[in-house]
Scaffold this active site. Structure first.
Site, PDB file in Angstrom:
ATOM      1  N   SER A 190      -0.588   2.521   5.538  1.00 15.24           N
ATOM      2  CA  SER A 190      -1.166   2.044   4.223  1.00 15.24           C
ATOM      3  C   SER A 190      -2.752   1.772   4.297  1.00 15.24           C
ATOM      4  CB  SER A 190      -0.436   0.984   3.228  1.00 15.24           C
ATOM      5  OG  SER A 190      -1.020   0.847   2.273  1.00 15.24           O
ATOM      6  N   TYR A 211       3.075  -7.488   2.628  1.00 13.01           N
ATOM      7  CA  TYR A 211       3.237  -5.893   2.497  1.00 13.01           C
ATOM      8  C   TYR A 211       1.928  -5.641   3.448  1.00 13.01           C
ATOM      9  CZ  TYR A 211       2.630  -1.145   1.405  1.00 13.01           C
ATOM     10  OH  TYR A 211       2.549   0.249   1.472  1.00 13.01           O
TER      11      TYR A 211
END
Length: 254
Positions: free
Chosen positions: A139, A152
């Site tokens: 990501s 995250y």
């Protein structure tokens, strides 16, 4: 020779889109997911195009992963590709307000689940040799900090470094490793992150012309079908509407 692809987290988002894209090209599929009804529906849909084997399990469950992969039917034993898609973000509150259980779940899924599937399938990928591919779903959060990303983003930074380190260990095997790093993408991922809050989900994508799961699936298909001597190490993708923010500055310091 039939190519078999193993996809984790295939019941939504990138995983589901990848399953459809590779099925259209005739790849045999091994699909994992926690939701039996969705897995069955996807199998029913794609079995008209290719061979599909489903595994109802949670990638966090090491014993279940070991048993499922060891017990793959002969037709699916030879693996050419692995897409480590299973992953999630939970919450967007600042770190002091976060739930430690959510942090545990993100670490166990985004890091440990990826570790388990990769290690357990490496012997099969190495046996395939040239042309075999691992694509890990990273990501932009692994590269760029933003408020509420905390654990995250840290898990996705792990994915990036693990991918690079894995490439070192696999030199000479012919197995390729890639890390694809999407930015703002419209999928169920955000609905999970916001605990099912549809209003927050809608606000996230309003007017943004976000990336769609099919865009990422098409990119992964391209990556995995490059000539055998080419490795795409990492690829960061954002919608044109998204870019980097400026540094945060607290101006209330006395």
């Amino acid at each position: 020779m039939t190519s078999t692809l193993f996809i984790t987290g295939a019941t939504s988002g990138f995983g589901e889109a990848c399953a459809r894209r590779f099925a259209q090209a005739g790849w045999s599929l091994v699909l994992t997911g926690r939701r039996a009804a969705r897995l069955q529906a996807l199998k029913d849909e794609l079995s008209a195009l290719t061979d599909v084997h489903t595994l109802e399990l949670d990638v966090r469950d090491r014993a279940a992963m070991e048993a499922a992969i060891a017990g793959l039917p002969a037709k699916y034993e030879k693996i050419r590709g692995l897409i480590n898609n299973a992953g999630l973000a939970l919450g967007a509150d600042p770190a002091p307000k976060c739930n430690l259980d959510d942090w545990d779940t993100m670490v166990d899924t985004n890091i440990k689940g990826l570790m388990y599937s990769t290690r357990l399938l490496l012997p099969r990928l190495i046996a395939h040799g040239r042309g075999a591919s691992i694509v890990n779903l990273g990501s932009v959060a692994g590269n760029w900090p933003y408020p509420g990303s905390h654990v995250y983003g840290a898990t996705k930074a792990f994915v990036g470094q693990f991918s690079l380190n894995l490439r070192n260990d696999l030199v000479g095997t012919g197995v390729r490793v890639s890390n694809i790093e999407p930015g703002l993408c419209e999928s169920e991922f955000s609905l999970v992150r916001f605990g099912g809050d549809q209003a927050k989900y809608d606000a996230t994508y309003a007017g943004a012309e976000a990336i769609q799961p099919e865009d990422i699936a098409e990119t992964i298909f391209w990556m995995m079908n490059q000539p055998a001597h080419i490795n795409i190490n990492s690829l960061e993708i954002m919608p044109v509407s998204q870019t980097w923010a400026g540094f945060a500055v607290n101006r209330s310091v006395k």
